[in-house]
Design a protein around this motif. Sequence first.
Motif, mmCIF file in Angstrom:
data_model
loop_
_atom_site.group_PDB
_atom_site.id
_atom_site.type_symbol
_atom_site.label_atom_id
_atom_site.label_comp_id
_atom_site.label_asym_id
_atom_site.label_seq_id
_atom_site.Cartn_x
_atom_site.Cartn_y
_atom_site.Cartn_z
ATOM 1 N N ILE A 22 43.793 43.332 49.943
ATOM 2 C CA ILE A 22 45.054 42.590 49.841
ATOM 3 C C ILE A 22 44.772 41.096 49.677
ATOM 4 C CG2 ILE A 22 47.239 42.039 50.998
ATOM 5 C CD1 ILE A 22 46.819 44.749 52.566
ATOM 6 N N GLU A 23 45.226 40.552 48.545
ATOM 7 C CA GLU A 23 45.025 39.121 48.306
ATOM 8 C C GLU A 23 46.211 38.309 48.811
ATOM 9 O OE1 GLU A 23 44.437 37.932 44.207
ATOM 10 O OE2 GLU A 23 44.451 35.800 44.751
ATOM 11 N N THR A 24 45.909 37.230 49.494
ATOM 12 C CA THR A 24 46.948 36.242 49.812
ATOM 13 C C THR A 24 46.852 35.171 48.735
ATOM 14 O OG1 THR A 24 46.817 36.678 52.177
ATOM 15 C CG2 THR A 24 47.741 34.547 51.518
ATOM 16 N N PRO A 25 47.851 35.081 47.830
ATOM 17 C CA PRO A 25 47.741 34.106 46.731
ATOM 18 C C PRO A 25 47.654 32.685 47.270
ATOM 19 C CG PRO A 25 49.619 35.584 46.420
ATOM 20 C CD PRO A 25 49.124 35.801 47.822
ATOM 21 N N TYR A 26 46.816 31.883 46.616
ATOM 22 C CA TYR A 26 46.654 30.498 47.053
ATOM 23 C C TYR A 26 47.841 29.682 46.559
ATOM 24 C CZ TYR A 26 44.188 26.483 48.788
ATOM 25 O OH TYR A 26 43.840 25.385 49.546
ATOM 26 N N PRO A 27 48.593 29.054 47.444
ATOM 27 C CA PRO A 27 49.791 28.315 46.996
ATOM 28 C C PRO A 27 49.436 27.036 46.227
ATOM 29 C CG PRO A 27 49.771 28.654 49.384
ATOM 30 C CD PRO A 27 48.404 28.976 48.890
ATOM 31 N N ASP A 28 50.252 26.710 45.242
ATOM 32 C CA ASP A 28 50.072 25.470 44.475
ATOM 33 C C ASP A 28 50.136 24.270 45.416
ATOM 34 O OD1 ASP A 28 49.866 26.336 41.785
ATOM 35 O OD2 ASP A 28 52.003 26.803 41.790
ATOM 36 N N GLY A 29 49.245 23.318 45.193
ATOM 37 C CA GLY A 29 49.330 22.042 45.908
ATOM 38 C C GLY A 29 48.708 22.031 47.290
ATOM 39 N N LYS A 30 48.366 23.195 47.810
ATOM 40 C CA LYS A 30 47.819 23.237 49.171
ATOM 41 C C LYS A 30 46.334 22.853 49.154
ATOM 42 C CE LYS A 30 49.796 25.727 52.814
ATOM 43 N NZ LYS A 30 50.454 26.855 53.342
ATOM 44 N N LEU A 31 45.913 22.192 50.194
ATOM 45 C CA LEU A 31 44.514 21.792 50.295
ATOM 46 C C LEU A 31 44.020 22.181 51.683
ATOM 47 C CD1 LEU A 31 42.813 20.153 48.256
ATOM 48 C CD2 LEU A 31 43.281 18.150 49.620
ATOM 49 N N ILE A 32 43.011 23.042 51.712
ATOM 50 C CA ILE A 32 42.426 23.408 53.005
ATOM 51 C C ILE A 32 41.343 22.387 53.313
ATOM 52 C CG2 ILE A 32 41.024 25.098 54.241
ATOM 53 C CD1 ILE A 32 42.356 27.284 52.588
ATOM 54 N N ILE A 66 44.652 27.090 58.683
ATOM 55 C CA ILE A 66 45.211 28.045 59.642
ATOM 56 C C ILE A 66 46.115 29.045 58.909
ATOM 57 C CG2 ILE A 66 46.842 28.185 61.607
ATOM 58 C CD1 ILE A 66 45.522 25.296 62.272
ATOM 59 N N ASP A 67 46.982 28.519 58.039
ATOM 60 C CA ASP A 67 47.918 29.378 57.297
ATOM 61 C C ASP A 67 47.167 30.387 56.426
ATOM 62 O OD1 ASP A 67 49.884 27.795 58.375
ATOM 63 O OD2 ASP A 67 50.223 26.630 56.549
ATOM 64 N N MET A 68 46.146 29.907 55.731
ATOM 65 C CA MET A 68 45.482 30.781 54.757
ATOM 66 C C MET A 68 44.496 31.747 55.410
ATOM 67 S SD MET A 68 46.837 30.332 51.913
ATOM 68 C CE MET A 68 45.749 31.212 50.804
ATOM 69 N N SER A 69 43.847 31.341 56.488
ATOM 70 C CA SER A 69 42.845 32.219 57.110
ATOM 71 C C SER A 69 43.478 33.237 58.051
ATOM 72 C CB SER A 69 41.815 31.388 57.881
ATOM 73 O OG SER A 69 42.416 30.806 59.024
ATOM 74 N N GLU A 101 54.012 20.236 44.516
ATOM 75 C CA GLU A 101 53.963 19.168 45.527
ATOM 76 C C GLU A 101 52.722 19.398 46.383
ATOM 77 O OE1 GLU A 101 57.695 18.995 47.635
ATOM 78 O OE2 GLU A 101 56.655 18.430 49.468
ATOM 79 N N SER A 102 51.959 18.361 46.645
ATOM 80 C CA SER A 102 50.762 18.568 47.468
ATOM 81 C C SER A 102 51.153 18.787 48.927
ATOM 82 C CB SER A 102 49.806 17.373 47.349
ATOM 83 O OG SER A 102 50.325 16.243 48.007
ATOM 84 N N GLN A 103 50.350 19.584 49.615
ATOM 85 C CA GLN A 103 50.562 19.826 51.051
ATOM 86 C C GLN A 103 49.223 19.625 51.731
ATOM 87 O OE1 GLN A 103 52.537 23.751 51.730
ATOM 88 N NE2 GLN A 103 52.637 23.746 49.514
#
Lengths: 162, 247
Positions: A33-43, A61-64, B180-182
């Motif tokens: 199951i893939e959790t798509p990487y959201p646009d603009g997010k930076l880990i 935290i959100d992605m992991s 939008e960047s987050q």
Amino acid sequence: MKDMNPQDIAGEYREYTLTYYDGTSRKVLVTDIETPYPDGKLIVSTTDLQGIITHANQAFIDMSGYTREELIGQPHYILRCPEMPKAAFRDMWETIQAGKTWHGYVKNLRKDGGYYLVYATVLPNFKDGKIVGYTSVRRKPSRRKMEEALQAYARMREEETA
Amino acid sequence: MTFQLTVSPDFPPNHIAGWYIFNTWLQKALNLPIHLELYPSFETQREAIQQGKVDMIYANPYDAAMLIREKGFVAVARPQGKTDEAVIITSTNASYAAVDDLKPGTRVAMTNDPAINLLGMMMLEPAELDSSTLETEVVESYPVAVKLVLQGKADIAFVLKEALEKLTPSTRKQLKVLVESQIGDLYHTFVVGERLADRREAIRDLLVNMHTGPKGKDVLENLGFQGWEPVSADEAEFMMNLIEALK
């Protein structure tokens, strides 16, 4: 580090035992199951010289799927996916320990057994000319480049396990 | 000797008066002659920095990294709860709904704000677009970049989120945000140079406690800030490493 808990896993899973560079082993449970990487997010995360996580931002935290408390103090390989070849991480460590920046496409394992795909940048942090830790930034990858990297990783894995 | 204070040119234009009021407050509080110089562009401000004219600056994260690493400045404080995020905007009439819809040859309007441009380019990477496949036009301010989009002279623009929020409702209605960047880890900082090295702690204390007095509160309101919080050397270092990773 603790084995992954079947109760945390969403859906059917496969079981692997991973042995890391420091000799420790861990049972990991993996789904497709893939959790798509959201646009603009930076880990963003930082580690000490041994790769122990010292900072994790909200996107991490959100992605992991882990809480901040579960991440801080753990080795960064808590995210290691069994489909990633060891050679990729060896290359990363050699690069950053030499004081250089490493870039690469990475498939990361979530707490729930699923995965997310990133383009990662890891760079050494210097203080008084000495490396004191590392900063890692992960962003949304190009789908095509990610697919190419995953195919290359699959071939590398075959060679490693042959 | 008169010291110079300046502000990163990306601040919303409706806060110009606020910075003059801040400067008057700071001069009185420190009992030092301070001149506020507002440069019209990032280039003119950088020239002044290179010439050693600037002693204090409310700096964007990219310039703060340069000032700290190369010019001996120290970050003392940041506005409470404010972080720098970038948005990629287009006209509401545009056919694209997401970054993946953009193609090589897309016309981008941008300012010379390096942190926002880094974030903007990063957000285009998933569509495999970069400076070699885009037509970029550098303009002097965010309102001008927005204008080019509204006039159909640019397809998209890189804009500081705060600047977008300060546009008039009628302008914003004609724009849509593609992405939008987050990040949450990048922010403007108040940095102090070497000529005021012995006053850094005093300046940090003044700023951090500014919200406690009625006068300070009033000045903050004019800047659109709730207050200042201290920035440690480690926090500044972390942000600089983050900027480095995005280059």
